[in-house]
Scaffold this motif. Structure first.
Motif, PDB file in Angstrom:
ATOM      1  N   ALA A 324       0.999  -1.134   0.385  1.00 29.92           N
ATOM      2  CA  ALA A 324       0.261   0.142  -0.212  1.00 29.92           C
ATOM      3  C   ALA A 324       0.720   1.299  -0.084  1.00 29.92           C
ATOM      4  O   ALA A 324       1.977   1.408   0.893  1.00 29.92           O
ATOM      5  N   SER A 325       0.292   2.127  -0.582  1.00 25.96           N
ATOM      6  CA  SER A 325       1.144   3.439  -0.622  1.00 25.96           C
ATOM      7  C   SER A 325       0.795   4.000   0.175  1.00 25.96           C
ATOM      8  O   SER A 325      -0.210   4.838   0.397  1.00 25.96           O
ATOM      9  N   ARG A 326       1.538   5.474   0.498  1.00 25.09           N
ATOM     10  CA  ARG A 326       1.488   6.510   1.510  1.00 25.09           C
ATOM     11  C   ARG A 326      -0.158   7.413   0.801  1.00 25.09           C
ATOM     12  O   ARG A 326      -1.497   7.440   1.440  1.00 25.09           O
ATOM     13  N   SER A 327       0.446   7.670  -0.377  1.00 25.26           N
ATOM     14  CA  SER A 327      -1.229   8.240  -1.165  1.00 25.26           C
ATOM     15  C   SER A 327      -2.344   7.600  -0.924  1.00 25.26           C
ATOM     16  O   SER A 327      -4.158   7.841  -0.860  1.00 25.26           O
ATOM     17  N   ALA A 328      -2.380   6.129  -1.269  1.00 25.02           N
ATOM     18  CA  ALA A 328      -3.423   5.645  -1.104  1.00 25.02           C
ATOM     19  C   ALA A 328      -3.885   5.212   0.988  1.00 25.02           C
ATOM     20  O   ALA A 328      -5.284   5.019   1.191  1.00 25.02           O
ATOM     21  N   LEU A 329      -2.904   5.115   1.347  1.00 28.80           N
ATOM     22  CA  LEU A 329      -3.430   4.799   2.985  1.00 28.80           C
ATOM     23  C   LEU A 329      -4.117   6.265   3.566  1.00 28.80           C
ATOM     24  O   LEU A 329      -4.905   6.328   4.358  1.00 28.80           O
ATOM     25  N   PHE A 330      -3.214   7.330   2.839  1.00 32.53           N
ATOM     26  CA  PHE A 330      -4.188   8.855   3.106  1.00 32.53           C
ATOM     27  C   PHE A 330      -5.324   8.948   2.904  1.00 32.53           C
ATOM     28  O   PHE A 330      -6.572   9.533   3.661  1.00 32.53           O
ATOM     29  N   MET A 331      -5.766   8.089   1.840  1.00 30.90           N
ATOM     30  CA  MET A 331      -6.976   8.960   0.659  1.00 30.90           C
ATOM     31  C   MET A 331      -7.841   7.777   1.954  1.00 30.90           C
ATOM     32  O   MET A 331      -8.911   8.157   1.978  1.00 30.90           O
ATOM     33  N   GLN A 332      -7.710   6.325   2.117  1.00 30.86           N
ATOM     34  CA  GLN A 332      -8.470   5.515   3.086  1.00 30.86           C
ATOM     35  C   GLN A 332      -8.823   6.423   4.343  1.00 30.86           C
ATOM     36  O   GLN A 332      -9.680   6.336   4.815  1.00 30.86           O
ATOM     37  N   PHE A 333      -7.962   7.114   4.654  1.00 29.66           N
ATOM     38  CA  PHE A 333      -8.109   7.877   6.314  1.00 29.66           C
ATOM     39  C   PHE A 333      -9.184   8.774   6.157  1.00 29.66           C
ATOM     40  O   PHE A 333      -9.796   8.552   6.713  1.00 29.66           O
ATOM     41  N   VAL A 334      -8.722  10.080   5.051  1.00 28.65           N
ATOM     42  CA  VAL A 334      -9.345  10.721   4.447  1.00 28.65           C
ATOM     43  C   VAL A 334     -10.919  10.310   4.284  1.00 28.65           C
ATOM     44  O   VAL A 334     -12.195  11.271   4.724  1.00 28.65           O
ATOM     45  N   LEU A 335     -11.364   9.361   3.881  1.00 21.39           N
ATOM     46  CA  LEU A 335     -12.399   8.852   3.089  1.00 21.39           C
ATOM     47  C   LEU A 335     -13.327   8.422   4.553  1.00 21.39           C
ATOM     48  O   LEU A 335     -14.251   7.807   4.694  1.00 21.39           O
ATOM     49  N   GLU A 336     -12.507   7.597   5.584  1.00 13.87           N
ATOM     50  CA  GLU A 336     -12.468   7.180   6.939  1.00 13.87           C
ATOM     51  C   GLU A 336     -13.551   9.038   7.041  1.00 13.87           C
ATOM     52  O   GLU A 336     -14.746   8.638   8.518  1.00 13.87           O
ATOM     53  N   THR A 337     -12.814   9.402   7.251  1.00  5.92           N
ATOM     54  CA  THR A 337     -13.193  10.775   8.067  1.00  5.92           C
ATOM     55  C   THR A 337     -15.004  10.981   7.043  1.00  5.92           C
ATOM     56  O   THR A 337     -15.995  11.236   7.817  1.00  5.92           O
ATOM     57  N   VAL A 338     -14.356  11.171   5.675  1.00  5.54           N
ATOM     58  CA  VAL A 338     -15.771  11.708   4.942  1.00  5.54           C
ATOM     59  C   VAL A 338     -17.460  10.551   5.350  1.00  5.54           C
ATOM     60  O   VAL A 338     -18.071  11.522   5.828  1.00  5.54           O
ATOM     61  N   VAL A 339     -16.948   8.981   5.690  1.00  4.66           N
ATOM     62  CA  VAL A 339     -17.602   8.402   6.393  1.00  4.66           C
ATOM     63  C   VAL A 339     -18.522   8.733   7.796  1.00  4.66           C
ATOM     64  O   VAL A 339     -19.606   9.410   8.295  1.00  4.66           O
ATOM     65  N   VAL A 340     -17.616   9.507   8.018  1.00  8.10           N
ATOM     66  CA  VAL A 340     -18.144   9.271   9.935  1.00  8.10           C
ATOM     67  C   VAL A 340     -18.799  10.832   9.625  1.00  8.10           C
ATOM     68  O   VAL A 340     -19.850  10.940  10.559  1.00  8.10           O
ATOM     69  N   PHE A 341     -18.471  12.260   8.422  1.00 10.48           N
ATOM     70  CA  PHE A 341     -19.478  13.306   8.847  1.00 10.48           C
ATOM     71  C   PHE A 341     -20.386  12.527   7.745  1.00 10.48           C
ATOM     72  O   PHE A 341     -21.473  13.660   7.962  1.00 10.48           O
ATOM     73  N   VAL A 342     -20.745  12.229   6.758  1.00 11.40           N
ATOM     74  CA  VAL A 342     -21.714  12.117   6.405  1.00 11.40           C
ATOM     75  C   VAL A 342     -23.363  11.380   7.037  1.00 11.40           C
ATOM     76  O   VAL A 342     -23.933  12.273   7.611  1.00 11.40           O
ATOM     77  N   LEU A 343     -22.374  10.797   8.345  1.00  9.01           N
ATOM     78  CA  LEU A 343     -23.412   9.721   8.884  1.00  9.01           C
ATOM     79  C   LEU A 343     -23.419  11.252   9.973  1.00  9.01           C
ATOM     80  O   LEU A 343     -24.703  11.128  10.134  1.00  9.01           O
ATOM     81  N   SER A 344     -22.710  12.098  10.358  1.00  7.16           N
ATOM     82  CA  SER A 344     -23.001  13.064  11.382  1.00  7.16           C
ATOM     83  C   SER A 344     -24.217  13.719  11.086  1.00  7.16           C
ATOM     84  O   SER A 344     -24.940  14.136  11.359  1.00  7.16           O
ATOM     85  N   LEU A 345     -23.517  14.450   9.646  1.00  7.68           N
ATOM     86  CA  LEU A 345     -24.145  15.270   8.915  1.00  7.68           C
ATOM     87  C   LEU A 345     -26.054  14.859   9.054  1.00  7.68           C
ATOM     88  O   LEU A 345     -26.544  15.548   9.061  1.00  7.68           O
ATOM     89  N   LEU A 346     -26.103  13.124   8.647  1.00  9.56           N
ATOM     90  CA  LEU A 346     -27.549  12.766   8.273  1.00  9.56           C
ATOM     91  C   LEU A 346     -28.059  13.008   9.749  1.00  9.56           C
ATOM     92  O   LEU A 346     -29.583  13.464   9.520  1.00  9.56           O
ATOM     93  N   ILE A 347     -27.374  13.122  10.823  1.00  5.33           N
ATOM     94  CA  ILE A 347     -28.119  12.562  12.112  1.00  5.33           C
ATOM     95  C   ILE A 347     -28.799  14.070  12.639  1.00  5.33           C
ATOM     96  O   ILE A 347     -29.542  15.001  12.980  1.00  5.33           O
ATOM     97  N   ALA A 348     -27.518  15.256  12.372  1.00  3.18           N
ATOM     98  CA  ALA A 348     -27.769  16.535  12.462  1.00  3.18           C
ATOM     99  C   ALA A 348     -29.348  16.936  11.714  1.00  3.18           C
ATOM    100  O   ALA A 348     -29.226  17.978  12.214  1.00  3.18           O
TER     101      ALA A 348
END
Length: 789
Positions: A324-348
């Motif tokens: 796994a490249s650093r960029s791929a790992l970086f995007m995975q962790f950003v995607l993780e945050t995006v998912v949390v935010f989408v769920l948070s926004l829907l609840i909000a």
């Protein structure tokens, strides 16, 4: 898709941290969006008019050399002077009758609380109040033509066609020639009925005018109009004001102590005529709170992400080893945050739908929350983008930067566990929370101070009401009947319609030795001999009115007026002239509050005049209903378009300070949310700290450490951070509350006890939050944690 599955698997694996992150973010997002809705509404006032940047209202600054009062009203001829001023395109006037009653005689339907605006012919050339039905072409040709809003049409005529119908105001019939769209709530100009200014002009002349001035276009002394102007682009408001003042001074033959100033219409809702920026300041504070609450939510995410970096170090290292490249790992962790935010926004969004009605009631606004609100989505998009950047980039960079060899050897612990950033963020969170908490306590203290302030009179169990016109011809009989009622302790007739917030001033006062450079403006009130005793207003010197004809040349003044006049004791017998009627002062009453505590007590003069006024009745708690029934029976004997209605002075007092109470309640809510989100993050960090030190705790227990020492070990650093936050928050709260209290002439002193109490609350919350996990770890069986050693 595989990356998304990995993200979901990672989130579900650590349910506790996922729930904490989503809960914190959803609450902070929902609260911030609700605040933004309020801020957006406050900032939108009067901006729906075309060229609103060129619209101004004309204020009158009385005695600017002595820092006199500033009124939002002006004399009738000011519009003409403004129209002739350079850089002015248009000038118009508005006069208003408030709390009026209009009647549909055909349906026998009175409608009360109506605001009637009398406007110049060019009013609709300046302002955008859309016409739904009818025509404006012939509106001004008849002084008894009228335009009514759609809601007023519904109240008067129900589903009937209103155009061409008539309604009665007083003795005059008005013909409806048009239906206007309801005035937006974010308009500083409010009305229910619009009539030609010609009607007001005829009535003014019919009633005798104002002394030597018999028409509204001549009257230079009656400040009863709101004057608006539309200036040319790139105008100079100061120059226009000076031109208007010069024309007014010339019309007064050089005798003038009033300066006329322009205030942009778009700011009059937030900045008072006297320059008080309390409204603007509050909007700015709430806007900052919205941003800070978002940041608090993001801080929780950053803290937990960096705290869990050690836990995820081996996971990341293994991924790197298998390619796994650093960029791929970086995007995975950003995607993780995006998912949390989408769920948070829907609840909000769901929370907003649930909370919006209650929030609108608290804020006293009709806040319309709709997914089709483009401006709202703009705010949401900006908020989410900024917060997402804050909470995703740093953790993603940190997690993706691990050296796989060192991580798998366990050599990255010290570098990864460097928690300086987490400490800074915890301090930041609690700085905000403590600041809000201390501000809440100060606001509560000020509201309590206002509630308990000595007004200078007894307002308890006193109710007021206006009587039908015919009733004033039988006042002696009415007074006798009421005073003989055992439920009524006192009766008085006064020209003061609202003793809590009374505005009726004049400069028509003279006394021996008065300087021509002292155009003193005094509040004036007509009362009878029973008013001062009924309200229990004490005399400093002298006596009350007698009720005899001699009272026509007698005056009672307050302490402040005696000082302004330069009188020395004894005051009784001093000569003065009021409205060109010479007389003498027979009494001086102690100062009492007849306006908001935001203002200093001003000079006031009492005089007598029989006629219409407000009836004051004093009763008791037990006999209040009996007294009301007696008043209603008398009221209903006389013909009136207005239904029987009364107001207790206590209710007027509470109504005057609704804005302050609303501010206090909102600060309570926001500080509670800030504390909750901060405590939630602290709880999660304490949980993680306990988990990462579980073996250390087990060893300490085997070696004889007490539960208290382990709790202190785990909790002392967090409590220290909260103490640092308190040291930062207290000066900030002190500055903010000094600015807020500066808007009150009478205010509570800022006490160190308030700051200590707010600090103690924060410390207790932090200790309780941390202690739960610390105690749980301390009482755990050390055998379980050391079993694999």
């Amino acid at each position: 898709m595989n990356r998304l599955k990995t993200v979901l698997r990672s989130l579900t694996k650590k349910k506790f941290y996922t729930v904490v992150n989503i809960l914190g973010l959803s609450i902070s997002l929902a609260t911030s969006i609700l605040i933004i809705l309020w801020v957006q509404d406050e900032g939108s006032f009067d901006k729906f008019h075309p060229d609103y940047e060129q619209l101004y209202t004309v204020n009158s600054h009385l005695n600017p050399e002595t820092n006199g009062s500033i009124w939002t009203s002006s004399p009738g001829p000011i519009a003409r002077f403004a129209q002739n001023a350079p850089q002015v395109e248009l000038a118009t006037r508005v006069s208003q009758d408030n709390y009026s009653t209009v009647v549909n005689d055909a349906l026998k339907r009175p409608v009360t609380g109506i605001k009637i605006s009398y406007v110049d012919s060019n009013f609709f050339d300046m302002f955008n109040f859309p016409l739904l039905e009818g025509s404006l072409v012939h509106f001004q040709t008849n002084p008894t033509n009228a335009l009514i809003t759609e809601s007023t049409a519904e109240k008067l005529f129900s589903s009937q066609q209103a155009i061409g119908k008539t309604f009665r105001y007083g003795e005059d019939l008005f013909a409806v020639v048009g239906i206007l769209k309801d005035v937006p709530a974010n308009s500083s100009i409010q009305f229910d009925v619009v009539a030609p200014l010609g009607y007001h002009a005829q009535r003014f002349t019919k009633w005798g005018g104002n002394g030597q001035w018999k028409t509204i276009d001549e009257d230079l002394g009656n400040y009863s109009f709101q004057t608006y102007i539309k200036a040319q682009p790139n105008n100079d408001p100061l120059a226009i004001g000076k031109s208007i003042t010069a024309s007014y001074t010339e019309a007064r033959n050089g005798e003038n102590s009033t300066a006329f100033m322009l205030a942009p219409l778009e700011i009059v809702h937030l900045i008072a005529a006297d320059g008080n920026k309390a409204g603007l300041w509050m909007v700015q504070i709430f806007g900052a709170i919205a941003a800070l609450l978002l940041i608090i939510g993001a801080v929780n995410y950053v803290n937990l992400s960096t705290a869990r970096a050690i836990d995820r170090a081996k996971e990341v290292s293994i991924r790197k080893v298998i390619g796994a490249s650093r960029s791929a790992l970086f995007m995975q962790f950003v995607l993780e945050t995006v998912v949390v935010f989408v769920l948070s926004l829907l609840i909000a969004l769901g929370l907003i739908f649930l909370l919006a009605p209650g929030y609108s009631e608290i804020a006293q606004k009709s806040l319309h929350y709709s997914l089709s609100n483009g401006a709202l989505w703009k705010y949401i998009g900006a908020a989410v983008f900024v917060t997402l950047c804050l909470s995703s980039i740093y953790p993603a960079l940190q997690l993706s930067a691990f050296n796989p060899v060192e991580s798998l050897k366990g050599k990255t612990t010290r570098r990864i566990s460097s928690n300086t950033l987490r400490k800074v963020l915890v301090v930041f969170q609690f700085t905000i929370a403590v600041t809000l908490m201390v501000c809440t306590l100060v606001i509560r203290n000020q509201l309590e101070f206002i509630r308990q302030i000595n007004l200078g009179y007894d307002k308890d169990h006193v109710l007021t009401l206006g009587l039908p016109g015919e009733a004033y011809n039988h006042m002696d009989a009415i007074r006798a009947e009421l005073t003989s009622n055992p439920a009524i302790q006192g009766v008085s007739l006064s020209g003061i319609w609202n003793l809590i917030d009374y505005f009726h001033s004049t400069s028509d006062i003279e006394w021996p030795g008065k300087s021509k450079d002292n155009p003193l403006v005094v509040s004036q009130a007509t009362i009878d001999k029973d008013f001062l005793p009924l309200m229990d207003i004490p005399f400093l010197e002298g006596s009350n009115f007698s009720g005899l004809p001699a009272d026509s040349s007698h005056y009672i003044i307050n302490e402040t007026l005696a000082k302004e006049m330069g009188l020395k004791p004894p005051y009784v017998g001093a000569q003065m002239s009021f409205h060109n009627v010479p007389g003498q002062i027979i009494g001086v009453v102690e100062d009492f509050h007849f306006k908001s505590v935001r203002e200093k007590i001003g000079p006031m003069v009492f005089w007598t005049r029989w006629g219409a006024g407000t009836l004051y009745v004093k009763t008791t708690t037990a006999q209040a209903q009996q007294a009301i029934n007696a008043l209603e029976a008398i009221y209903n004997r006389y013909p009136s378009d207005t239904p029987f209605s009364y107001t207790f002075i206590d209710a007027q007092f509470d109504n005057l300070y609704k804005a302050e109470k609303r501010t206090g309640l909102l600060f309570n809510i926001f500080s509670g949310i800030a504390i909750f989100i901060s405590a939630l993050g602290l709880f999660a960090l304490a949980t993680h700290a306990a988990q990462t030190r579980i073996k250390e705790i087990g060893i300490r227990k085997v070696l004889g450490a007490s539960i208290f020492s382990i709790v202190r070990l785990l909790g002392k650093n967090f409590v220290l951070l909260v103490c640092i936050a308190i040291l930062i928050a207290c000066p900030i709260a002190l500055y903010l509350m000094q600015q807020w209290l500066a808007n009150f002439a009478y205010k509570v002193e800022l006490s160190a006890l308030t700051f200590i109490l707010g600090s103690l609350i924060a410390i207790v919350i932090a200790i309780l939050t941390v202690s739960y996990q610390a105690i749980k770890a301390a009482v755990a069986n050390p055998v379980e944690s050391l079993r694999d050693e």
